[in-house]
Design a protein around this motif. Structure first.
Motif, short mmCIF file in Angstrom:
data_model
loop_
_atom_site.label_atom_id
_atom_site.label_comp_id
_atom_site.label_asym_id
_atom_site.label_seq_id
_atom_site.Cartn_x
_atom_site.Cartn_y
_atom_site.Cartn_z
N MET A 3 -8.41 30.84 -70.65
CA MET A 3 -9.38 29.75 -70.78
C MET A 3 -10.78 30.27 -71.12
SD MET A 3 -7.84 26.96 -70.70
CE MET A 3 -9.30 25.93 -70.75
N ILE A 4 -11.09 31.48 -70.70
CA ILE A 4 -12.40 32.05 -71.07
C ILE A 4 -12.46 32.25 -72.58
CG2 ILE A 4 -13.79 34.16 -70.93
CD1 ILE A 4 -13.02 34.30 -67.96
N SER A 5 -11.36 32.73 -73.18
CA SER A 5 -11.31 32.87 -74.64
C SER A 5 -11.32 31.51 -75.33
CB SER A 5 -10.06 33.65 -75.06
OG SER A 5 -10.13 34.98 -74.62
N VAL A 6 -10.63 30.54 -74.74
CA VAL A 6 -10.61 29.17 -75.30
C VAL A 6 -12.02 28.59 -75.29
CG1 VAL A 6 -9.77 26.82 -74.94
CG2 VAL A 6 -8.20 28.75 -74.69
N ILE A 31 -17.01 33.61 -61.05
CA ILE A 31 -18.33 33.66 -61.70
C ILE A 31 -18.21 33.78 -63.21
CG2 ILE A 31 -20.43 35.03 -61.98
CD1 ILE A 31 -20.43 35.64 -59.08
N GLU A 32 -17.31 34.64 -63.67
CA GLU A 32 -17.15 34.85 -65.12
C GLU A 32 -16.76 33.56 -65.83
OE1 GLU A 32 -14.78 37.83 -68.22
OE2 GLU A 32 -14.33 37.88 -66.07
N ALA A 33 -15.86 32.80 -65.20
CA ALA A 33 -15.43 31.51 -65.79
C ALA A 33 -16.59 30.52 -65.80
CB ALA A 33 -14.26 30.95 -65.00
N GLY A 34 -17.35 30.47 -64.72
CA GLY A 34 -18.52 29.59 -64.67
C GLY A 34 -19.55 29.93 -65.72
#
Length: 582
Positions: free
Chosen positions: A234-237, A266-269
């Motif tokens: 999802m981070i790439s998306v 945190i990274e996703a946020g």
């Protein structure tokens, strides 16, 4: 516990049992220490203890020690430990290659430690040690964008690990980094079993080369194959959606991540904040930012840069002040934060605030040691946009960035936008006397300075001699500056002739400069020609329609002006809203 009778065991057996028991206890203790060591000093103490007791020969302890040195980016210590005891164990070879691949140290730093992951792989083959499926993912990771990756791919095929899922995922990642998406997709399509890692690798590869539509299409195919999307995917998306700048898709990504509780990471946020700011949705971006339980420096910088890049300078400054006044957040302020704040201050145009910001950057203990060229150039630009050329030039002359061509470009631009073309030319001559080689941006800055100062003859002379004197061929930006200079001076026919003589295809900036001059000097006929070319190049650019309509209006051609406005309305375009910084 059973006891061993003397007639059933010899002293040698007793010694072996005692040694194994001691070794087992010592190994468990040292493993505990190794897993909890987070400094070079503690690691060296454990290393010394293992060496003295002889347990350094235990391959698992040695491997753990090598990895810990690598994780702390001390590759020289890791390599020395590996080289101390020759080994034919693929396990230890894989460990040292993994250490180099995952340390995060650039290749040139790895060279100081006698090679890198690829060099170690070559040594491994020369030593007659057979690589396995654990070897290749880390060797391929070490390749980066190097062409050596294809040679490693050949070895993968020869040795017979082409169908291993982790190796295949590493190959997809390799080709993605090299921008060779067709080769990566070929590997991906040839996989017999695609797990989450493989799908994510291919989606990330598309995202890295800014093929956002293909990345999102692959995500939908992944879902149709009943593969559960995880946080990493999802981070790439989210990054792909940011490239498309689509608010609706951004909200869908955000909604999915909320349902899966991904935003606790945190990274996703940070990614969601970045995605929303790229889509221009600052309200939702701030909503996510405020809702984060923990924030790191990337969280603050993402929000700051989002405000700055979207023209919300006041909000950016307010957030920076909030960060600076918070005793916990204050420690996070570093060079990127300062650069964002300086840029926001420049947009506001307040000289008092600029001086405060300058003082804050210089005196801050967290960033004063790293006030590099980017921040220095930002401060020069800030003073110039606040109208204080004297302070801008003073800071330029006293900064350590006088050997940086970008700093010279900034100060030349500063004088140019204020109409001081002669001073800009003088600074350029000073730059040449100090043997600083100009680049294409320097040329653009000088030509723009001549345009804003009315130095037409000097600008023309400089443009026509730049290839011979400086070895720089004119780009579309250079032509646009010269066209703008000629058009502003009323030399419209000469500007049009220059467009026809261009060695490259004229772009919107070139024709736009001519149209702007036509409006200034009331030449609607030539303006029509320029507008026609602009409408072909970018039919959805509302500014071109407004400029042509105003050109007709200035020459009292009201019917044509109304027709252009009607075309603007039919296309569903809106006139850009004007605003003032005052």
């Amino acid at each position: 516990m059973p006891r061993f009778s003397p007639h059933r065991s010899s002293p040698i057996v007793h010694s072996a049992i005692s040694l194994n028991t001691t070794f087992s206890h010592f190994s468990l203790y040292d493993h505990h220490l190794l897993h909890n060591s987070n400094s070079l000093r503690s690691l060296q103490q454990i290393h010394a203890s293992l060496s003295v007791t002889g347990f350094i020969y235990h391959r698992h302890l040695r491997a753990r020690l090598i990895l810990n040195y690598s994780n702390l980016c001390h590759l020289i210590h890791a390599r020395n430990l590996f080289d101390e005891i020759p080994t034919s164990s693929s396990f230890l070879w894989n460990t040292i290659i993994r250490g180099y691949a995952t340390s995060g140290v650039p290749d040139n730093e790895g060279d100081k430690a006698d090679g890198n992951g690829i060099d170690l792989y070559v040594l491994m083959r020369r030593a007659g040690v057979q690589p396995n499926n654990y070897t290749f993912p880390f060797v391929l990771k070490s390749c980066g964008a190097s062409s050596v990756g294809k040679c490693i791919h050949c070895d993968v095929l020869k040795i017979g690990f082409a169908s291993d899922g982790y190796v295949e995922a590493a190959l997809v990642d390799l080709y993605g980094k090299r921008g060779e998406i067709a080769d990566g997709r070929k590997v991906f399509d040839g996989m017999l079993h695609r797990d989450l890692v493989c799908w994510t690798a291919m989606i990330t590869a598309y995202e890295k080369v800014e093929m956002a539509d293909e990345a999102l299409e692959l995500v939908m195919e992944m879902i149709r194959n009943d593969i559960m999307v995880d946080r990493v995917t999802m981070i790439s998306v989210g990054s792909a959606v940011a490239q498309l700048r689509c608010r609706k898709k951004a909200q869908s990504v955000h909604s999915y991540m909320l349902r899966r509780w991904f935003l606790e990471n945190i990274e996703a946020g940070n990614m969601v904040i970045f995605m929303y700011t790229k889509c221009g949705d600052l309200d939702n971006s701030r909503l996510v930012f405020n809702g984060m339980i923990r924030k790191d420096v990337i969280s603050w910088n993402s929000m700051l840069s989002g405000y700055t890049q979207n023209g919300h300078a006041k909000d950016a400054m307010s957030l920076f002040m909030e960060m600076r006044n918070d005793r916990h957040c204050h420690q996070m302020i570093h060079s990127v934060t300062a650069l964002n704040a300086v840029t926001a201050c420049a947009h506001l145009g307040s000289l008092n605030l600029a001086k405060q910001m300058h003082g804050s950057v210089i005196t801050s203990c967290e960033i004063k040691a790293v006030v590099g060229n980017k921040i220095s150039n930002g401060i020069i630009d800030m003073y110039a946009k606040c109208g204080d050329l004297e302070s801008a030039f003073s800071f330029f002359t006293h900064s350590r960035s006088s050997n940086d061509v970008n700093s010279w470009n900034v100060i030349i631009t500063a004088y140019g936008i204020h109409g001081h073309g002669k001073e800009a030319m003088e600074i350029f001559r000073r730059m040449q006397s100090q043997h600083i080689k100009p680049d294409h941006i320097t040329i653009t800055s000088l030509l723009s300075a001549c345009s804003h100062s009315g130095l037409v003859e000097q600008g023309k002379k400089f443009f026509y001699t730049m290839r011979k004197d400086l070895g720089i061929s004119p780009t579309a930006k250079h032509y646009a500056c010269v066209i703008d200079m000629l058009a502003r001076a009323g030399q419209l026919e000469e500007a049009y002739m220059l467009i026809n003589q261009m060695e490259i295809k004229p772009n919107g900036a070139v024709w736009g400069a001519l149209l702007g001059g036509c409006r200034i000097h009331g030449n609607a006929d030539l303006g029509e020609l320029a507008a026609k070319m602009l409408f072909e190049l970018d039919p959805d650019h509302s500014g071109y329609y407004v400029l042509m309509s105003n050109t007709y209006a200035d020459t009292t051609r009201w019917a044509q002006a109304c027709q252009v406005r009607e075309s603007l309305r039919r296309r569903g375009l809106k006139k850009p809203v004007g605003y003032s910084a005052v």
